[in-house]
Design an enzyme around this catalytic site. Structure first.
Site, PDB file in Angstrom:
ATOM      1  N   ASP A 272       9.627   3.622  12.989  1.00 61.61           N
ATOM      2  CA  ASP A 272      10.384   2.548  13.641  1.00 61.61           C
ATOM      3  C   ASP A 272      11.795   2.345  13.076  1.00 61.61           C
ATOM      4  OD1 ASP A 272       9.205   1.634  11.310  1.00 61.61           O
ATOM      5  OD2 ASP A 272       8.120  -0.029  12.239  1.00 61.61           O
TER       6      ASP A 272
ATOM      7  N   ASP B 144       1.164   4.781   1.900  1.00 58.21           N
ATOM      8  CA  ASP B 144       0.697   5.684   2.954  1.00 58.21           C
ATOM      9  C   ASP B 144       1.258   7.069   2.693  1.00 58.21           C
ATOM     10  OD1 ASP B 144      -0.715   3.763   4.461  1.00 58.21           O
ATOM     11  OD2 ASP B 144       1.201   2.982   5.188  1.00 58.21           O
TER      12      ASP B 144
ATOM     13  N   ASP C 289       0.843  -1.191   0.000  1.00 65.51           N
ATOM     14  CA  ASP C 289       0.000   0.000   0.000  1.00 65.51           C
ATOM     15  C   ASP C 289       0.885   1.251   0.000  1.00 65.51           C
ATOM     16  OD1 ASP C 289       0.895   0.255   2.723  1.00 65.51           O
ATOM     17  OD2 ASP C 289      -0.679  -1.162   3.277  1.00 65.51           O
TER      18      ASP C 289
HETATM   19  P1  ATP Z   1       4.101  -3.346   5.121  1.00 61.49           P
HETATM   20  O1  ATP Z   1       2.957  -2.432   4.732  1.00 61.49           O
HETATM   21  O2  ATP Z   1       4.895  -3.858   3.988  1.00 61.49           O
HETATM   22  O3  ATP Z   1       3.687  -4.397   6.061  1.00 61.49           O
HETATM   23  P2  ATP Z   1       5.029  -0.985   6.436  1.00 61.49           P
HETATM   24  O4  ATP Z   1       6.380  -0.609   6.977  1.00 61.49           O
HETATM   25  O5  ATP Z   1       4.473  -0.105   5.369  1.00 61.49           O
HETATM   26  O6  ATP Z   1       5.156  -2.476   5.965  1.00 61.49           O
HETATM   27  P3  ATP Z   1       2.700  -0.308   7.938  1.00 61.49           P
HETATM   28  O7  ATP Z   1       2.069  -1.039   9.056  1.00 61.49           O
HETATM   29  O8  ATP Z   1       1.937  -0.092   6.672  1.00 61.49           O
HETATM   30  O9  ATP Z   1       4.039  -1.102   7.626  1.00 61.49           O
HETATM   31  O10 ATP Z   1       3.202   1.073   8.517  1.00 61.49           O
HETATM   32  C1  ATP Z   1       3.520   2.183   7.709  1.00 61.49           C
HETATM   33  C2  ATP Z   1       4.657   2.964   8.330  1.00 61.49           C
HETATM   34  O11 ATP Z   1       4.248   3.456   9.623  1.00 61.49           O
HETATM   35  C3  ATP Z   1       5.925   2.182   8.602  1.00 61.49           C
HETATM   36  O12 ATP Z   1       6.747   2.072   7.481  1.00 61.49           O
HETATM   37  C4  ATP Z   1       6.558   2.994   9.706  1.00 61.49           C
HETATM   38  O13 ATP Z   1       7.193   4.124   9.175  1.00 61.49           O
HETATM   39  C5  ATP Z   1       5.350   3.448  10.523  1.00 61.49           C
HETATM   40  N1  ATP Z   1       5.046   2.497  11.626  1.00 61.49           N
HETATM   41  C6  ATP Z   1       4.207   1.446  11.596  1.00 61.49           C
HETATM   42  N2  ATP Z   1       4.168   0.808  12.778  1.00 61.49           N
HETATM   43  C7  ATP Z   1       5.001   1.485  13.587  1.00 61.49           C
HETATM   44  C8  ATP Z   1       5.405   1.342  14.957  1.00 61.49           C
HETATM   45  N3  ATP Z   1       4.924   0.345  15.698  1.00 61.49           N
HETATM   46  N4  ATP Z   1       6.280   2.238  15.462  1.00 61.49           N
HETATM   47  C9  ATP Z   1       6.759   3.245  14.700  1.00 61.49           C
HETATM   48  N5  ATP Z   1       6.442   3.427  13.423  1.00 61.49           N
HETATM   49  C10 ATP Z   1       5.575   2.575  12.855  1.00 61.49           C
HETATM   50 MG    MG Z   2       2.478  -0.234   4.564  1.00 60.64          MG
END
Ligand code: ATP
Ligand code: MG
Length: 456
Positions: free
Chosen positions: A158, A68, A66
């Protein structure tokens, strides 16, 4: 590149700007809807960036799940720009912009909570005005509701590779924490002090393990060191959030590798309390059962077949169920009651940690109880059993048990032969097979905000 910044592990507010010629993020690989949101926010006078997994995955040549978006517009301002939008979240409001089935999530830049914003004497600490954050006594973030600048937004993310921001103004990537360097070196590095960041949100441990498996990266030394000692903190995460994380961990095609890493970091037993005393599985039967279940989940996902948390959870917990069942048999319970009670006991123990919805826990128990029904293999009963809704899963489960080394006296083969001899029944199975990872609901492109709600 411009403006080299400082060490990623000590928060910095300088950024490096990477020009289009120097990075591989192409507009062609970005959702046209995400681009539309960026352009419209820019046109309305705001800054807007794709951030997180969207940029990271494009940089490592993966297809993002996705896109964001982070912006300096408040949720109210975002809502005004997009009529096709909905504000969601009570504590931290984000905006979902709807384009048919696709949803683009737009968040306002946020600052770290007060406790973790430890950069003294710079604008970072001073600009945190609307403090609405809270920690519990162990330092875990309970509310994280502070708007901030893009620099602050980067520092509260993170991992460095998740803090890369892509803008359509010049098509540049903004790197605040040496994320690009870490991408090049295939390193997952947490932003800030690792121990403190895990304490604030222990789910970051699961995210670290999941992401290194997905990206085929290594965990940087300092990021890795406190994982084992911090794993117990996952005990205080709401079980409903952990169910969402369980799905993300194991239904992405890398579950076997993820399982091995979770074991090596002493995390698996925290997630699955009924297995705690059996880890690291000195009894090969248990380990092979779990490995077989993860392997077949990965294979099915790779081949576009349906998968269900019920089957995987039934297999994961089987080593514990099998033992309690045996104890119950020794205590002279009837086999059916022994299995029924074992299932009840183990699920109850598991629910303290991971909230398994009833729509999965009920079929789990059925799969276990069917193991006894499959033992009575006379042709007449078999012809009835084979038409039952739960038969297919129970039969696959039986094969998994047999493959793991349980001595079932050729029962799996018997059922395989029986099905071959009864092709009609095969058709019945086929008709009963439905995708069952989640409740039937409108398909959405985003995986949903559910895992984010406790940190946002
Ligand atoms: P994927 O969507 O491939 O699972 P992602 O890194 O995009 O991985 P998301 O859950 O969509 O994961 O989160 C989007 C973004 O929000 C992350 O890349 C990170 O920058 C931030 N994020 C998500 N969870 C946390 C957390 N627990 N602590 C700090 N930042 C976070
Ligand atoms: Mg994501």
């Amino acid at each position: 590149m411009t403006k080299p910044s400082k060490q990623a592990s000590s928060p910095s507010i300088e950024s490096t700007i990477i020009s289009r010629a120097e990075h591989g993020v192409s507009r062609k690989s970005i959702s046209p809807f995400a681009l539309k949101v960026l352009y419209k926010l820019n046109d309305a006078g705001f800054d807007a960036y794709i951030v997180g997994g969207g940029v990271r995955d494009l940089l490592v040549n993966l297809v993002p799940k996705d896109f964001d978006i982070a912006t300096n517009a408040s949720p109210e301002q975002v809502s005004k720009v997009f009529r096709n939008s909905r504000m969601i979240g009570r504590r931290f409001r984000i905006v979902h912009v709807h384009f048919g089935r696709e949803i683009i999530e737009v968040s306002t830049f946020r600052a770290q909570s007060s406790q973790s914003t430890k950069v003294e004497g710079n604008s970072l600490a001073r600009s945190v005005k609307h403090l609405d954050s809270a920690h519990n006594q162990s330092g875990m973030i309970l509310r994280d509701n502070v708007y901030g600048t893009i620099e602050e937004d980067a520092l509260r993310r993170d991992f460095t590779v998740n803090a890369l921001y892509y803008t359509v103004k010049g098509f540049t990537v903004h790197d605040f924490c040496h994320g690009l360097e870490d991408i090049k070196n295939q390193t997952l590095r947490i932003i800030g002090d690792p121990e403190q960041r895990y304490r604030e949100d222990p789910v970051r441990i699961l995210r670290a393990i999941r992401l290194v498996c997905k990206l085929n990266f290594s965990i940087e030394k300092n990021t890795e060191t406190p994982i084992k000692t911090s794993a117990y903190l996952l005990e205080s995460i709401p079980p409903a959030r952990l169910f969402d994380e369980f799905i993300k961990l194991f239904f992405n095609g890398n579950s076997l590798q993820t399982f091995h890493k979770l074991i090596s970091y002493d995390v698996f037993g925290v997630l699955f309390p009924p297995l705690k005393t059996l880890i690291p599985f000195p009894d090969a039967i248990d380990r092979i059962m779990l490995e077989g279940a993860f392997q077949s989940t990965d294979d099915r996902i790779l081949n576009g077949k349906s998968v269900t948390p019920a089957f995987l959870l039934a297999a994961i917990l089987w080593p514990a169920v099998r033992r309690v069942f045996q104890q119950n048999i020794t205590a002279k319970l009837s086999p059916m009651l022994a299995m029924h009670e074992a299932g009840r006991e183990i699920i109850e123990m598991q629910l303290n940690q991971i909230a398994i919805p009833k729509r999965f826990s009920i079929p789990m128990r059925e799969i276990w109880e069917y193991q006894l029904r499959l033992e009575r293999n006379n042709a007449k009963k078999a012809a009835i059993l084979i038409t039952k809704k739960r038969f297919r899963a129970a039969y696959d489960f039986l094969l998994l048990r047999e493959d793991s080394g349980e001595n079932l006296k050729g029962l799996g083969q018997w059922w395989s032969n029986f099905q071959e001899a009864n092709p009609q029944a095969q058709i019945a199975h086929h008709n009963q097979q439905k995708p069952s990872l989640s409740k039937p609901r409108k398909r959405r492109v985003k995986s949903g905000p559910s895992t984010k709600k406790t940190i946002h």
